[in-house]
Design an enzyme around this catalytic site. Sequence first.
Site, short mmCIF file in Angstrom:
data_model
loop_
_atom_site.label_atom_id
_atom_site.label_comp_id
_atom_site.label_asym_id
_atom_site.label_seq_id
_atom_site.Cartn_x
_atom_site.Cartn_y
_atom_site.Cartn_z
N GLU A 43 0.84 -1.20 0.00
CA GLU A 43 0.00 0.00 0.00
C GLU A 43 0.88 1.25 0.00
O GLU A 43 1.89 1.32 0.68
CB GLU A 43 -0.91 0.01 1.23
CG GLU A 43 -1.86 1.21 1.27
CD GLU A 43 -2.77 1.23 2.49
OE1 GLU A 43 -3.79 1.93 2.43
OE2 GLU A 43 -2.46 0.55 3.49
N LYS A 113 -9.73 2.40 -2.73
CA LYS A 113 -10.04 1.99 -1.36
C LYS A 113 -11.42 2.47 -0.96
O LYS A 113 -11.73 3.66 -1.05
CB LYS A 113 -8.97 2.56 -0.42
CG LYS A 113 -9.02 2.04 1.01
CD LYS A 113 -7.81 2.59 1.78
CE LYS A 113 -7.69 1.96 3.16
NZ LYS A 113 -6.46 2.46 3.85
N CYS A 154 -6.10 -2.59 2.37
CA CYS A 154 -5.90 -2.41 3.81
C CYS A 154 -7.19 -2.49 4.63
O CYS A 154 -7.73 -3.56 4.84
CB CYS A 154 -5.15 -1.11 4.07
SG CYS A 154 -4.35 -1.05 5.71
#
Length: 277
Positions: A43, A113, A154
């Site tokens: 990331e 994301k 994440c």
Amino acid sequence: MQRYKVAVCQMIIHQEKEKNLVRAREMIGRAAKRGARLVVLPEMFNCPYVARLFPQYAESYPEGPSLQMLSRTAREEGVYLVGGSLPERDGDQVYNTSFIFAPDGRLLGKHRKMHLFDVELASGLTVKESSTLGAGNQVTVIPSELGDLGVAICYDIRFPELMRLMVLKGARVVVIPAAFNMTTGPAHWELIFRMRAIDNQAYFIGASPARDPMAPYVAYGHSLVVDPWGNVVSMAREGEEIIYAEIDLDLVEKIRSELPLLRHRRTDVYALELLAP
């Protein structure tokens, strides 16, 4: 292709973007020479994980230097490349986005994301991604000759609905570039990847930056590959390294056949549906 090698590049992230790009390029090349067909970066691989800095490092597709490097490297090394994530600029908005490239350098797709990490932990760590980032709204599954790849980033892994939606869309391998910290990492990193793999009977791959104790945000490290039975088949330590694992899609089908969780869902009683366009 039912069996192939995956490599996860756990790299130190520096302030200088160009230094990060050179290191990522070198690690991808090393992984390809070891026979990896799928290579994964961490990331925010091209910049420090600091929310206020993301707009300074943001790039637009296709002209951004990080994006050009990823496309060119995938082509030169002949690998499928999940380019970790990086700050993507789209008009006035910046997203935390993972770009996925084919071995010929084509962009196969991207994931923005969905769940932004806005937290105040008891340890004193405060992060507010929404101060500079917008949220995506797509469930990302990328068709490829390696099978369908689910991609999320994440904090997304903490939302089991999203993981299940990817699997219901065909994902048998789920790739998560992620930067857990020194509070959440020791507590949840291995546990959550193993549990999501067991729940969904799929391979789960976590790609973390290496740990840098001097960084403003200290990543946990310990990149890992978990098989559909919940076994950790490869795990990094804290520092910079590349880990490798074999993906066996026949194992996915074997486990789903013997313990048919997905077929045993009570869709007559409950349902999971995607509301966003």
